[in-house]
Design an enzyme around this catalytic site. Structure first.
Site, PDB file in Angstrom:
ATOM      1  N   ASP A  43       1.637   6.144   4.584  1.00  0.00           N
ATOM      2  CA  ASP A  43       1.285   7.020   5.842  1.00  0.00           C
ATOM      3  C   ASP A  43      -0.074   6.564   6.457  1.00  0.00           C
ATOM      4  O   ASP A  43      -0.406   6.941   7.664  1.00  0.00           O
ATOM      5  CB  ASP A  43       1.570   8.341   5.781  1.00  0.00           C
ATOM      6  CG  ASP A  43       0.611   8.999   4.790  1.00  0.00           C
ATOM      7  OD1 ASP A  43      -0.156   8.251   4.161  1.00  0.00           O
ATOM      8  OD2 ASP A  43       0.816  10.281   4.445  1.00  0.00           O
ATOM      9  N   SER A  44      -0.591   5.707   5.699  1.00  0.00           N
ATOM     10  CA  SER A  44      -2.060   5.075   6.456  1.00  0.00           C
ATOM     11  C   SER A  44      -1.653   4.376   7.622  1.00  0.00           C
ATOM     12  O   SER A  44      -2.524   4.263   8.470  1.00  0.00           O
ATOM     13  CB  SER A  44      -2.787   4.278   5.251  1.00  0.00           C
ATOM     14  OG  SER A  44      -1.773   3.170   4.961  1.00  0.00           O
ATOM     15  N   ASP A  82       5.715   6.162   1.215  1.00  0.00           N
ATOM     16  CA  ASP A  82       5.205   7.568   1.298  1.00  0.00           C
ATOM     17  C   ASP A  82       5.976   8.835   2.003  1.00  0.00           C
ATOM     18  O   ASP A  82       6.828   8.233   3.139  1.00  0.00           O
ATOM     19  CB  ASP A  82       3.859   7.532   2.279  1.00  0.00           C
ATOM     20  CG  ASP A  82       2.667   7.185   1.463  1.00  0.00           C
ATOM     21  OD1 ASP A  82       2.518   7.337   0.197  1.00  0.00           O
ATOM     22  OD2 ASP A  82       1.605   6.996   1.908  1.00  0.00           O
ATOM     23  N   LYS A 111       6.663   8.097  -2.899  1.00  0.00           N
ATOM     24  CA  LYS A 111       5.219   8.690  -3.052  1.00  0.00           C
ATOM     25  C   LYS A 111       4.961  10.174  -2.346  1.00  0.00           C
ATOM     26  O   LYS A 111       5.372  10.152  -1.205  1.00  0.00           O
ATOM     27  CB  LYS A 111       4.111   7.688  -2.814  1.00  0.00           C
ATOM     28  CG  LYS A 111       2.824   8.336  -3.071  1.00  0.00           C
ATOM     29  CD  LYS A 111       1.780   7.159  -3.292  1.00  0.00           C
ATOM     30  CE  LYS A 111       1.264   6.591  -2.021  1.00  0.00           C
ATOM     31  NZ  LYS A 111       0.450   7.644  -1.172  1.00  0.00           N
ATOM     32  N   GLU A 113       2.168  13.415  -2.393  1.00  0.00           N
ATOM     33  CA  GLU A 113       0.898  14.113  -2.709  1.00  0.00           C
ATOM     34  C   GLU A 113       0.804  15.155  -3.190  1.00  0.00           C
ATOM     35  O   GLU A 113       1.657  16.170  -2.902  1.00  0.00           O
ATOM     36  CB  GLU A 113      -0.223  13.794  -1.368  1.00  0.00           C
ATOM     37  CG  GLU A 113      -0.149  12.335  -1.135  1.00  0.00           C
ATOM     38  CD  GLU A 113      -1.107  12.493   0.309  1.00  0.00           C
ATOM     39  OE1 GLU A 113      -1.891  13.361   0.646  1.00  0.00           O
ATOM     40  OE2 GLU A 113      -1.250  11.378   0.848  1.00  0.00           O
ATOM     41  N   GLU A 180      -6.599   8.656  -6.538  1.00  0.00           N
ATOM     42  CA  GLU A 180      -7.773   8.002  -5.324  1.00  0.00           C
ATOM     43  C   GLU A 180      -8.766   8.657  -5.440  1.00  0.00           C
ATOM     44  O   GLU A 180      -9.034   9.924  -5.573  1.00  0.00           O
ATOM     45  CB  GLU A 180      -6.848   8.141  -3.910  1.00  0.00           C
ATOM     46  CG  GLU A 180      -7.811   7.932  -2.656  1.00  0.00           C
ATOM     47  CD  GLU A 180      -6.935   7.900  -1.232  1.00  0.00           C
ATOM     48  OE1 GLU A 180      -5.613   8.044  -1.332  1.00  0.00           O
ATOM     49  OE2 GLU A 180      -7.633   7.602  -0.185  1.00  0.00           O
TER      50      GLU A 180
END
Ligand code: KIV
Length: 262
Positions: A43-44, A82, A111, A113, A180
């Site tokens: 999602d960057s 993501d 993925k 978080e 990260e």
């Protein structure tokens, strides 16, 4: 074709896993031809492609669109996508709905978080056929709660919590754990404690694999690149050469060096 068992074998045989973000078809083909094992539709893309200042505005539709693009260009790599902010945190049923849409778009794994509070979701997805990568440490979707993009797991209590979270996600069935921006000593401890592979970004040399944001490692992101990233275009005359240099540096245990670690 890179599968979950390929990644597991790579960990057992101490072969490093090379991963990069990728958001479209042409680069997907180039990246996997140069030896990238995992393509991350991160999602960057909210920052690198869409020009936002964080990942928060990225939608599920955006993620599905870019996953479809990458899947069309990829035939060998494992495709990891993501789950975007707001698409999975509310309930495990909401997470399944979002995850099933990115899987239908061509992802092989999703993925998410978060630490212990996301473990039940990992288990729910895994039991329903969706492989999960748990993203720990600096989780960018929580940037406002963190008060900025800061190193995580620095004190003893935070380090202990991160290790416990990683073990809990693995027990719940996580296929990968991504860390990260954490001290390399902590990432080493986690990597040694887990059977599943770990991937680091700003987490030092001891992880089973490494990931970088493509636009950072090509030096084309206009914003500030983090300390842990490296411009692999320097000294190279093509994008393909820069990707190859990154893959070789990861596989030969030459990246990240101390200068790119905490
Ligand atoms: O979105 C992304 O690119 C990521 C990486 C920072 C791991 O999650």
């Amino acid at each position: 074709m890179v599968t979950l068992s390929t990644l597991q074998k790579m960990k057992e045989q101490q072969q490093k896993i090379a991963m990069l973000t990728c958001y479209e078809a042409s680069l997907a083909t180039l990246l996997e031809n140069e030896g990238v094992d995992i393509l991350l539709i991160g999602d960057s893309l909210g920052m690198t492609v869409q020009g936002y200042s964080s990942t928060l505005p990225v939608t599920l539709a955006d993620m599905c669109y870019h996953t479809t693009c990458v899947a069309r260009g990829s035939h060998n790599a494992l495709i990891l996508a993501d789950l975007p902010f707001g698409s999975y945190q509310q309930s495990k049923e909401q997470a399944f709905s979002a995850a099933s849409q990115v899987m239908a778009s061509g992802a092989h794994m999703v993925k998410l978080e978060g630490g212990h509070y996301m473990v039940e979701t990992t288990q729910f997805l895994q039991q329903r056929g969706i492989p999960v990568c748990a993203h720990l440490g600096l989780t960018p979707q929580s940037v406002n709660a963190f008060g900025g993009y800061k190193i995580q797991g620095k004190n003893e209590a935070a380090a202990k919590q991160l290790l416990a979270d990683a073990k809990a996600h693995e027990e719940a069935g996580a296929a990968l754990v991504l860390m990260e921006c954490v001290p390399s000593s902590l990432a080493k401890e986690v990597t040694e404690a887990l059977t599943c592979p770990t991937i680091g970004i700003g987490a030092g040399i001891y992880c089973d694999g490494q990931v970088l944001v493509l636009h950072d490692m090509l030096g084309i992101y206009a914003g500030k690149s983090p300390k842990f990233s490296k411009n692999f275009m320097l000294g190279q005359s093509s994008i393909g050469q820069a990707i190859k240099a990154y893959v070789m540096a990861v596989k030969n245990n030459e990246f990240p060096s101390l200068e790119h670690s905490y």
